[in-house]
Design a protein around this motif. Structure first.
Motif, PDB file in Angstrom:
ATOM      1  N   VAL A  20      54.747  39.732  41.393  1.00  0.00           N
ATOM      2  CA  VAL A  20      54.711  41.158  41.092  1.00  0.00           C
ATOM      3  C   VAL A  20      56.083  41.754  41.382  1.00  0.00           C
ATOM      4  N   PRO A  21      56.836  42.191  40.334  1.00  0.00           N
ATOM      5  CA  PRO A  21      58.158  42.777  40.558  1.00  0.00           C
ATOM      6  C   PRO A  21      58.081  44.025  41.436  1.00  0.00           C
ATOM      7  N   ILE A  22      58.963  44.098  42.425  1.00  0.00           N
ATOM      8  CA  ILE A  22      59.052  45.248  43.324  1.00  0.00           C
ATOM      9  C   ILE A  22      60.247  46.112  42.929  1.00  0.00           C
ATOM     10  N   ALA A  23      61.379  45.481  42.678  1.00  0.00           N
ATOM     11  CA  ALA A  23      62.591  46.193  42.277  1.00  0.00           C
ATOM     12  C   ALA A  23      63.467  45.263  41.454  1.00  0.00           C
ATOM     13  N   THR A  24      64.080  45.798  40.407  1.00  0.00           N
ATOM     14  CA  THR A  24      64.971  45.010  39.557  1.00  0.00           C
ATOM     15  C   THR A  24      66.237  45.799  39.277  1.00  0.00           C
ATOM     16  N   VAL A  60      68.722  41.010  38.681  1.00  0.00           N
ATOM     17  CA  VAL A  60      68.392  40.539  40.022  1.00  0.00           C
ATOM     18  C   VAL A  60      67.094  41.244  40.388  1.00  0.00           C
ATOM     19  N   GLN A  61      66.073  40.449  40.721  1.00  0.00           N
ATOM     20  CA  GLN A  61      64.744  41.021  40.932  1.00  0.00           C
ATOM     21  C   GLN A  61      64.149  40.587  42.267  1.00  0.00           C
ATOM     22  N   ALA A  62      63.622  41.558  43.001  1.00  0.00           N
ATOM     23  CA  ALA A  62      62.830  41.270  44.200  1.00  0.00           C
ATOM     24  C   ALA A  62      61.373  41.338  43.767  1.00  0.00           C
ATOM     25  N   TYR A  63      60.579  40.382  44.225  1.00  0.00           N
ATOM     26  CA  TYR A  63      59.165  40.393  43.860  1.00  0.00           C
ATOM     27  C   TYR A  63      58.303  39.953  45.025  1.00  0.00           C
ATOM     28  N   SER A  64      57.038  40.328  44.927  1.00  0.00           N
ATOM     29  CA  SER A  64      56.048  39.903  45.899  1.00  0.00           C
ATOM     30  C   SER A  64      55.292  38.728  45.288  1.00  0.00           C
TER      31      SER A  64
END
Length: 167
Positions: free
Chosen positions: A119-123, A108-112
């Protein structure tokens, strides 16, 4: 509408077979499996905190090679993921075939997002060992400091049948 017939070839190349028209493009990959099980992602549930504010995100699964990455959900608009009142994220795809000899990962990935650049922010990654005997497995992972999710996977055998032609 794409209306083409494909014949299976053992090696369509590293980028698969591409079907396209002026409305869309489909990349089609074939892979011969050894012993596999079916992984059904029952739920991806936010159990603590909330989705990182104003970030887009995606849920995907990974196998052994880059060609074995399957998108289960993408929400690129920067809004929160589609969730129900219990925090369950609504996936657009849930079932993946998994080689029994390789670990299965759900990420599960948060990205900008800026245009097509992501651009991945947190995975957060949850790694599962495939289960030939069936059952349900649960794992938890963190998406940054503010969000924790629980991923539930059900395992079942794939049933293959062979058609025997007699002359």
């Amino acid at each position: 509408m794409i209306n083409q017939v494909l014949r299976y070839q053992r090696s369509p190349g590293p980028f698969g077979t591409i079907l396209d028209n002026n409305l869309c493009t489909i990349r089609f990959h074939c892979k011969q499996f050894g012993e596999t099980v079916e992984a059904t992602i029952l739920s991806v549930q936010i159990i603590h905190g909330s989705w990182p504010s104003q970030f887009a995100g995606k849920v995907f699964s990974k196998g052994a090679s880059p060609l074995e990455e399957f998108l289960l959900l993408d929400f690129p608009d920067g809004d929160s993921p589609p969730v129900d009142r219990d925090g369950n994220i609504h996936l657009s795809r849930r079932v993946v075939s998994v080689d029994v000899n390789q670990n299965f990962q759900v990420s599960v990935q948060a990205y900008s997002a800026c245009g097509s650049l992501k651009v991945p922010i947190a995975t957060g990654d949850a790694v599962f060992e495939p289960k030939k005997d069936g059952g349900v497995t649960e794992k938890e992972c963190d998406i940054g400091a503010s969000c924790r999710v629980k991923i539930k996977v059900a395992w079942s055998l794939l049933i293959w049948s062979k058609l025997l032609l007699q002359g």
